[in-house]
Design a protein around this motif. Structure first.
Motif, PDB file in Angstrom:
ATOM      1  N   HIS A  13       0.872  -1.165   0.000  1.00 54.62           N
ATOM      2  CA  HIS A  13       0.000   0.000   0.000  1.00 54.62           C
ATOM      3  C   HIS A  13       0.912   1.218   0.000  1.00 54.62           C
ATOM      4  N   ALA A 164      -7.099   1.990  -8.052  1.00 54.89           N
ATOM      5  CA  ALA A 164      -5.763   2.534  -8.297  1.00 54.89           C
ATOM      6  C   ALA A 164      -5.733   4.035  -8.079  1.00 54.89           C
ATOM      7  N   LYS A 165      -6.777   4.730  -8.523  1.00 52.92           N
ATOM      8  CA  LYS A 165      -6.824   6.177  -8.379  1.00 52.92           C
ATOM      9  C   LYS A 165      -6.812   6.577  -6.906  1.00 52.92           C
ATOM     10  N   ASP A 167      -5.817   4.785  -4.330  1.00 53.73           N
ATOM     11  CA  ASP A 167      -4.550   4.389  -3.718  1.00 53.73           C
ATOM     12  C   ASP A 167      -3.451   5.393  -4.066  1.00 53.73           C
ATOM     13  N   ALA A 168      -3.443   5.850  -5.312  1.00 52.98           N
ATOM     14  CA  ALA A 168      -2.414   6.795  -5.754  1.00 52.98           C
ATOM     15  C   ALA A 168      -2.549   8.128  -5.024  1.00 52.98           C
ATOM     16  N   VAL A 186      -3.222  13.250 -10.219  1.00 54.03           N
ATOM     17  CA  VAL A 186      -3.626  11.894 -10.599  1.00 54.03           C
ATOM     18  C   VAL A 186      -4.635  11.930 -11.743  1.00 54.03           C
ATOM     19  N   SER A 195      -2.104   0.955 -13.121  1.00 56.97           N
ATOM     20  CA  SER A 195      -1.975   0.515 -11.732  1.00 56.97           C
ATOM     21  C   SER A 195      -1.696   1.727 -10.853  1.00 56.97           C
ATOM     22  N   SER A 196      -1.818   1.542  -9.543  1.00 54.13           N
ATOM     23  CA  SER A 196      -1.543   2.650  -8.631  1.00 54.13           C
ATOM     24  C   SER A 196      -0.085   3.084  -8.727  1.00 54.13           C
TER      25      SER A 196
END
Length: 208
Positions: A13, A164-165, A167-168, A186, A195-196
């Motif tokens: 994470h 992914a968004k 998490d990023a 982002v 992916s993140s």
């Protein structure tokens, strides 16, 4: 002092992971330049670590190679630079890129990193110039055969994240960026099936 860990990557994470070593799960925080080197979940990997003991916590920071760890240790010796800011610096640029900034006296790039104002940037360049004067920067190769170079996104083996968004954005906020700034960055680079890790990497590059 915990200097190196070898085990199974059980959680990712960004910018944190859990590495299981002999039945013990170690929580480790990595700069994104090292995070990009990580293999897929449930694979074995090795990371170099720096152990920080505070009154309220014991923290482990991890690095893909000894060069990044060495630079991290030099950074936290600079007045006003703690582990969190050093982590942000190494998340925005590789050790090689940072040394180039110091060599070229590039204040404009350094101040784009969250938490680094003009005075801090100038102090960083002055103090690090002396520390890096005799540094022959030979970047170590990753310590695991399964690791890959962070700049070659097409070669990275990544398991797509459910969100992914989200998490990023969370990762960027944890690195010191404001929520609105992280969200904007982002969204600007977001593409289907990213992916993140890819989102974080591209968002960071877009802000420098």
């Amino acid at each position: 002092m915990i200097g190196r860990l070898r085990g199974i990557l059980v959680e990712k994470h960004a910018p944190e992971i859990v590495l299981e070593c002999a039945g013990v799960g170690y929580e480790v925080t990595l700069p994104m330049t090292s995070f990009y080197h990580l293999p897929q979940l449930n694979q074995e990997t090795t990371i170099y670590t720096h152990f920080v003991v505070r009154e309220d916590a014991q923290l482990l920071y991890g690095f893909a190679n000894q060069t990044e760890r060495k630079l991290f240790r030099l950074l936290i010796k600079v007045n006003g630079v703690g582990p969190k800011l050093a982590l942000a610096i190494l998340s925005n640029m590789s050790a090689n890129q940072f040394v180039n900034c110091v060599t070229l006296d590039d204040v404009s790039t350094i101040v784009k990193i969250p938490g680094v104002g003009k005075k801090t940037a100038e102090r960083l360049l002055i103090e690090m110039r002396d520390k890096l004067k005799d540094w022959g920067l030979d970047i170590d190769t990753p310590v695991s055969d399964s690791l890959v170079l962070e700049q070659h996104g097409d070669d990275v083996l990544i398991t797509p994240a459910v969100d992914a968004k989200g998490d990023a954005i969370t990762a960027l906020v944890s690195l010191g960026y404001k929520q609105a700034q992280a969200d904007k960055a982002v969204k600007a680079v977001l593409k289907p099936e990213m992916s993140s890790e890819e989102l974080i990497r591209d968002a960071l590059k877009s802000m420098l």
